[in-house]
Design a protein around this motif. Sequence first.
Motif, PDB file in Angstrom:
ATOM      1  N   LYS B 239       0.827  -1.215   0.000  1.00  0.00           N
ATOM      2  CA  LYS B 239       0.000   0.000   0.000  1.00  0.00           C
ATOM      3  C   LYS B 239       0.864   1.269   0.000  1.00  0.00           C
ATOM      4  N   ASN B 240       1.812   1.329   0.919  1.00  0.00           N
ATOM      5  CA  ASN B 240       2.516   2.592   1.133  1.00  0.00           C
ATOM      6  C   ASN B 240       3.641   2.837   0.131  1.00  0.00           C
ATOM      7  N   THR B 241       4.296   1.788  -0.316  1.00  0.00           N
ATOM      8  CA  THR B 241       5.407   1.956  -1.252  1.00  0.00           C
ATOM      9  C   THR B 241       4.953   1.868  -2.699  1.00  0.00           C
ATOM     10  N   TYR B 242       4.000   0.962  -2.956  1.00  0.00           N
ATOM     11  CA  TYR B 242       3.616   0.711  -4.350  1.00  0.00           C
ATOM     12  C   TYR B 242       2.214   1.229  -4.693  1.00  0.00           C
ATOM     13  N   GLY B 243       1.505   1.762  -3.717  1.00  0.00           N
ATOM     14  CA  GLY B 243       0.196   2.373  -4.007  1.00  0.00           C
ATOM     15  C   GLY B 243      -0.866   1.383  -4.442  1.00  0.00           C
ATOM     16  N   ILE B 244      -0.751   0.144  -3.986  1.00  0.00           N
ATOM     17  CA  ILE B 244      -1.724  -0.885  -4.363  1.00  0.00           C
ATOM     18  C   ILE B 244      -2.852  -0.914  -3.333  1.00  0.00           C
ATOM     19  N   ASN B 245      -4.074  -0.949  -3.831  1.00  0.00           N
ATOM     20  CA  ASN B 245      -5.251  -1.010  -2.957  1.00  0.00           C
ATOM     21  C   ASN B 245      -5.521  -2.471  -2.605  1.00  0.00           C
TER      22      ASN B 245
END
Lengths: 127, 419
Positions: B239-245
């Motif tokens: 979530k925080n590094t790669y922006g994946i939901n």
Amino acid sequence: MKYLLITLFAVNSLFAANDFYYEFDKKVYIQENVTSFKSSNGIQEYKTTDGKIIKFKNEIVAQCKKDIQCIDDIKNLGINTIVKISSNFYYIKLNSSMNIFEYSQKIQELSSVQIAHPNFIKKRIFR
Amino acid sequence: MIKNNLIKHIVSLSSLTFLLIGCGGGSGGKETSLSKIVNLDAPSQFDTEPYYKYAWHFSSKSNSFSNNFNINPNSHINIENAWKITKGKYQVGGNLSQPVKIAVIDSNFNTSHEDYKDSIIAQCNLDNFPISSYPDLSSIPSNDIINYCNVNTNVSPSAGEYSHGTAVTSFITSKANSKGLVGAAPEAEIVLIKLPNDIARMNLAFEYARLMDVKVINNSWGTINGPDSSIISKLNELKNTYGINIVFASGNGDTNGIALNLDTDKDDEAELDSVIGVGATNKDNNITAYSNYGSTIDVIAPGGESIGVLGAFVTNNEVDHGPNSNGENIDTTNYSFTQGTSFSAPITTGVIALMISVNPNLTPDQIRTILIETADKINSETESYVDLVGDGTTSTFNTQRAYGKINAYAAVKKAQDMF
């Protein structure tokens, strides 16, 4: 005989007191080994003091602290099989003679390590 | 009962602040507002799908099914209006007209199902990935994971095995192909990943999803003992590094199907800060009796109860949750009514894909904030929603109903307006 039993109980308790792993910085204590003869492929099964049943082989999952190299520290513990599985996560295979709780603790307590716990085999629930 | 509830809400509040001051901009340049050219009163585009008439979770249309089974006309998620803006292909940005990629991690899948087989771009079974065969101290190259997955593609159920992932997937990307019905993001693409049972390979499953450049990962599962620290950390990284939901179903109650309060029960994957936890609503537009709840669950979406939601057939489903035996002529080899938060999660996952397609710049925190800010406060005439943070600006919360039922159109519109 009575003293022998008391001694055995005390020794057993001592081992139990040392059998724990970390979830982040919290110690999760092992109550008893419940590995059954039905277990196969070297899967060990334990009951924690909070009633959870945990299963794993002699493998550990670890994560280095951010931007810190921890491989050498882990290798210095006498562990040879360490495989990086993603970013700073590592799979560690122990020899059969190595106690998984002892090594989980040692690795977790390294200043360079964020997380270390057995490579749990999880019971999954599809919802 | 993961203890960082407050952090999660503070994160949401921070995101809201960012959302309010950070609107606009984007890599692909500002497009003409699509909503201006959309006729929101146009008839449904999916009436040619033979079973769309059963999709009470998507449509408010009155028909013999909805009348016979007293479907509340507000039980849907207002997605038909969202589909007039997007169906899951990028409307803006560098990937214009390309499908949004979604991963589904689940038990197993029927990869030849008529309604979503053409949405599948990859499938992987990591159960036997030979981690320990790699040389000591080396890393597993990303290409090796992808190459392994290119070959080890068997994610199918064994004969007679319960096929949970089949139904889950259908709620996301069933196509508009004049068969069955449609998923929430019918033009999105999916990566199917069989959920391994050990932590190291679960880590690899999430890593494979990342390597495939997915924007959303659906998880309609949990574990008996809850998440371990390494999985918590991995999800945080995604979530925080790669922006994946990352979406998780909240779970279906105790052994009697009575909802559990996750604030006081065991830790659950759906409670994590890094994920969007989703509970289930029913055809009466109310929360179901089985939907696990707590202060860390974010939103609710249709999951079915006395009348289930219709999706791809779940092999060996032990209970008929629909009117199959009541005169409805459904192809029961390919479709079935089913129920559970498992199906609320993929509906939400599909809506998130729609949001991303109109604004690829949104962060997971912004996505969550939009979902909760635009959610419908169902049953608010009888149930109280409170301001958990106490600042008077954050969306209000009801213990069982979280921040409310997702409203696809409102969420997509808000996402679009922020681009």
